[in-house]
Structures are given as C-alpha cells and as structure tokens.
Design a protein around this motif. Structure first.
Motif, PDB file in Angstrom:
ATOM      1  N   LYS A 159      47.318  44.946  51.158  1.00  0.00           N
ATOM      2  CA  LYS A 159      48.759  45.379  50.922  1.00  0.00           C
ATOM      3  C   LYS A 159      48.459  46.780  50.220  1.00  0.00           C
ATOM      4  CE  LYS A 159      50.922  40.812  50.858  1.00  0.00           C
ATOM      5  NZ  LYS A 159      51.541  39.798  49.869  1.00  0.00           N
ATOM      6  N   GLN A 160      47.409  46.938  49.309  1.00  0.00           N
ATOM      7  CA  GLN A 160      47.462  48.134  48.456  1.00  0.00           C
ATOM      8  C   GLN A 160      46.996  49.252  49.242  1.00  0.00           C
ATOM      9  OE1 GLN A 160      44.300  46.967  45.738  1.00  0.00           O
ATOM     10  NE2 GLN A 160      45.646  46.287  44.331  1.00  0.00           N
ATOM     11  N   LYS A 161      46.179  49.112  50.361  1.00  0.00           N
ATOM     12  CA  LYS A 161      45.892  50.399  51.512  1.00  0.00           C
ATOM     13  C   LYS A 161      47.195  50.605  52.377  1.00  0.00           C
ATOM     14  CE  LYS A 161      42.420  51.419  54.763  1.00  0.00           C
ATOM     15  NZ  LYS A 161      41.295  51.010  55.578  1.00  0.00           N
ATOM     16  N   ALA A 162      47.961  49.441  52.631  1.00  0.00           N
ATOM     17  CA  ALA A 162      48.877  49.717  53.345  1.00  0.00           C
ATOM     18  C   ALA A 162      50.056  50.525  52.764  1.00  0.00           C
ATOM     19  CB  ALA A 162      49.672  48.582  53.764  1.00  0.00           C
ATOM     20  N   ARG A 163      50.144  50.087  51.349  1.00  0.00           N
ATOM     21  CA  ARG A 163      51.177  51.007  50.466  1.00  0.00           C
ATOM     22  C   ARG A 163      51.003  52.615  50.292  1.00  0.00           C
ATOM     23  NH1 ARG A 163      51.229  45.928  47.479  1.00  0.00           N
ATOM     24  NH2 ARG A 163      53.126  44.963  47.809  1.00  0.00           N
ATOM     25  N   CYS A 197      42.317  38.055  47.440  1.00  0.00           N
ATOM     26  CA  CYS A 197      41.790  39.101  47.545  1.00  0.00           C
ATOM     27  C   CYS A 197      41.722  40.349  48.624  1.00  0.00           C
ATOM     28  CB  CYS A 197      40.285  39.073  46.971  1.00  0.00           C
ATOM     29  SG  CYS A 197      39.477  40.539  46.597  1.00  0.00           S
ATOM     30  N   CYS A 198      41.594  39.689  49.839  1.00  0.00           N
ATOM     31  CA  CYS A 198      41.651  40.398  50.944  1.00  0.00           C
ATOM     32  C   CYS A 198      43.156  40.786  51.318  1.00  0.00           C
ATOM     33  CB  CYS A 198      41.148  39.818  52.253  1.00  0.00           C
ATOM     34  SG  CYS A 198      39.350  39.403  52.259  1.00  0.00           S
ATOM     35  N   SER A 199      43.984  39.840  51.020  1.00  0.00           N
ATOM     36  CA  SER A 199      45.454  40.282  51.271  1.00  0.00           C
ATOM     37  C   SER A 199      45.852  41.275  50.359  1.00  0.00           C
ATOM     38  CB  SER A 199      46.291  39.084  51.031  1.00  0.00           C
ATOM     39  OG  SER A 199      47.787  39.294  51.172  1.00  0.00           O
ATOM     40  N   ILE A 200      45.645  41.279  48.946  1.00  0.00           N
ATOM     41  CA  ILE A 200      46.120  42.206  48.051  1.00  0.00           C
ATOM     42  C   ILE A 200      45.237  43.609  48.495  1.00  0.00           C
ATOM     43  CG2 ILE A 200      45.647  42.971  45.659  1.00  0.00           C
ATOM     44  CD1 ILE A 200      45.501  39.971  44.740  1.00  0.00           C
ATOM     45  N   LYS A 201      44.165  43.483  48.836  1.00  0.00           N
ATOM     46  CA  LYS A 201      43.414  45.018  49.329  1.00  0.00           C
ATOM     47  C   LYS A 201      44.048  45.520  50.428  1.00  0.00           C
ATOM     48  CE  LYS A 201      38.686  44.055  47.117  1.00  0.00           C
ATOM     49  NZ  LYS A 201      37.466  44.129  47.687  1.00  0.00           N
TER      50      LYS A 201
END
Length: 372
Positions: free
Chosen positions: A253-257, A247-251
């Motif tokens: 990556k979403q923020k980075a994109r 979940c932390c990794s997905i969030k």
C-alpha cells in the motif's frame, strides 16, 4: 512436496500425443502421474537411506521416467543460480536476477525446472517458440495463488511478460521478492527410449507389496483439495504468517500510494466523498454548529481580527487603493451633507477651544497687539 516430480512430468509430457489431444485432461493426468512418481521416488530414497526431506531437490529426481506407455531419459545439465530481484531492482552486478537466469536457460535449452521459495514450476518453449510455464499449485481465475484453485499452464510471447507474471504469482503466494530470496534453475533435456521398462503403475503395485516391510510412507486419507484447504487454514492461524502478510500488505500500500496515478485517483475519491457528505442536511447542520462555536472562542476572534487588520493594511499599501480612497474622500467632501457635517464639526471644535483659559488669554493678547 510433489511439485518437483509433477513439474518434471509436465516437461516429459510435451513429447506425448496425449498433450496435443486434450490439454485439460493432460493436466489432470500429469497431476496423478506426478503424485505416483513422488511416492515411488520417496520409497526408493528411504530404502537406500538417501532420504533427506520431503521436498525433493533436483539431484534427487529420477534419470528415467515412464509415461503414456513410453520410456524417457532425462539429462540434467549445470544448474543456474541467482537472486529473484527484478532487472530494475538488481543491486549486485555479480549475481543473476530472475530474468537473466531464464534468458540464460532459453539461450542454450528449450526447457527446465525452477524453484523459488519452495515452489517448483516448469518453464519451456512450446511448438510456436512461445515462453510457457506450468505450475501444479492452486491458482485462481487470474492465475495467482488462492486456496481453492487449479493447476495452471500459461503462455507468453516474450520473456519479460513471463517474468512479470512469475513475480506477481510469487507475491500472491506470500514469497518475499527481495535480494535475499534465491532461485534455482535446472535445465533438462528429455529423450525417448526404445526399450520397455516397468510402468509407473507396475512400480506402484510393487511398492504396495513391499510397503509393509519398508514402512516408508503412509498415504493420506484426505484428497489433495481438502488437504490444501486445511493446510492453508492452519497456516493463516499462525501469528508469523499473519505478521508477514500484514507487513507485505503495508509495504504494498505504501508503494502504491507513491504512484502519481494512485494519488490522483485517491484525491478524486476523497473529493467525491466529501462533496457527497456535504450534501447531507445533518452534515451541514453539524458543520454550521462547529463554525459558530469556533467563532465564539476568544482565540478565533483575535485571529480573525488580526487577519482582517493585516488584509486591510496590505490593501492600503497598494497605489490603486490609495488613489481610489483619495477620489472617494474628494467626492464625499463635495456632498452637501458632508460639508454641513464638517462645518458643524469645525464650529463645535472652535466653541470648545474658546472655553479654555489658555485660548482666551492668547486671544486677548492678540487683540491688544492688533489695537496698538
């Protein structure tokens, strides 16, 4: 567990001569002395029925410490509480964020202990009034959390850089940095005492002599490095830890994109990848076959015909196109071949018209009327 005692001793050690002599050896000595202090403090709490949990709270720390053959008195001041939200993210104006809490600490004191997500560290002002942090947990070369690392002491020129590093470190340790995560800061003042008390080593031997009767704590046979390695391996096997990390990794990556620079870099990488792929003969053959198969479809042909019709229709509506078409027709009519074809077409048309009964009757009436 031992991090609270180790962090306390790191602040006490700032007043010792050994700290100035060798910082690397200083850190090793602090880790060993902090581990012994933790064992002795655990024994004292259990013997007096005050033991609650292995992770010591600030109120359970000792008020006096012996280190490097010197005695030190520790004064604990009013604690500072808040949420570890960054200054740009703070949603509640009534609650201190991490940066405000540290600023509050250094506005009145030179050193203190801080707990975030069960991790205790020490923050202090060094001799040059720079902001420093000591943490006994495992750190990699970049200063962030890792399985097989070392304790760390790092210095910054301002509070903002210190807070940014703390946020990055806590995230690498899988601590959720949101408005629900709280911090505790314990300001401390340390004074050197003149009276001689028992050293930690003497207390340790006393504790070993009484251990059989107290039955308090059995030291682990594995060393600290192996213990942390096994602990982190078991932790990663947990489904809860895996879900949380995912979940932390997905969030992240979403923020980075959402970042413009990231989007530009990602687009550039995609273009390079597609350009490199199109240079392959296999890719070109496959793309050609796909286009040929697509053109044979009835829907594709109809779409292409409609697209061509719309394009021509739109082009004929322009004044420039009309003028160009008119000039082209006028120029073509002046050619001998065009005149001959037009004359032949007119002759055939009249010849075909004379073969109709209606035309013959109309022509006859017209001649009779003309003769009269």
């Amino acid at each position: 567990m031992q991090c609270t005692c180790i962090s306390l001793l790191s602040l006490v050690s700032l007043k010792t001569a050994q700290y100035q002599a060798s910082k690397l050896q200083h850190i090793d000595d602090i880790l060993l002395a902090g581990d012994e202090l933790f064992r002795i403090r655990m024994a004292e709490l259990k013997s007096t029925n005050k033991f609650v949990f292995k992770m010591l709270q600030f109120k359970e720390l000792p008020s006096s410490v012996f280190l490097s053959e010197k005695n030190y008195e520790v004064h604990y001041h009013d604690q500072i509480y808040g949420c570890v939200t960054h200054s740009n993210w703070n949603q509640s104006q009534d609650t201190l964020n991490l940066q405000e809490g540290i600023e509050n600490l250094f506005s009145n004191y030179n050193q203190g202990l801080i707990i975030v997500g069960g991790i205790c560290s020490a923050v202090y002002l060094d001799g040059n009034r720079n902001f420093s942090m000591f943490d006994s947990h495992s750190h990699g070369p970049d200063g962030f959390s890792c399985v097989d690392g070392r304790a760390m002491e790092v210095t910054f020129h301002n509070i903002e850089h210190l807070v940014n590093f703390m946020f990055s470190f806590y995230r690498s340790a899988n601590i959720s940095m949101n408005s629900h995560c709280q911090f505790e800061i314990q300001p401390v003042t340390i004074n050197k005492l003149t009276d001689v008390r028992k050293s930690l080593l003497d207390k340790y031997f006393d504790y070993q002599a009484e251990k059989a009767n107290l039955k308090i704590f059995e030291p682990s046979s594995a060393n600290r490095k192996e213990y942390m390695k096994e602990y982190m391996q078991k932790r990663r096997q947990s489904s809860t830890f895996t879900k949380k990390q995912s979940c932390c990794s997905i969030k992240s990556k979403q923020k980075a994109r959402q970042n413009k620079d990231y989007k530009q870099k990602d687009r550039g990488r995609t273009i390079k990848s597609m350009t490199k792929a199109r240079q392959s003969k296999e890719f070109q053959k496959h793309e050609l076959k796909v286009k040929q198969n697509k053109r044979e479809l009835v829907e594709t042909k109809e779409q292409e015909r409609q697209r061509t019709f719309n394009c021509k229709k739109k082009a004929r509506q322009r004044q420039e196109f009309k003028e160009h078409e008119l000039k082209a027709k006028q120029k073509k009519r002046q050619e001998l071949e065009t005149k001959e074809k037009e004359r032949q077409r007119t002759f055939n048309c009249k010849k075909k018209a004379r073969q109709r009964q209606e035309f013959n009757e109309h022509e006859l009436k017209a001649k009779q009327k003309k003769r009269q």
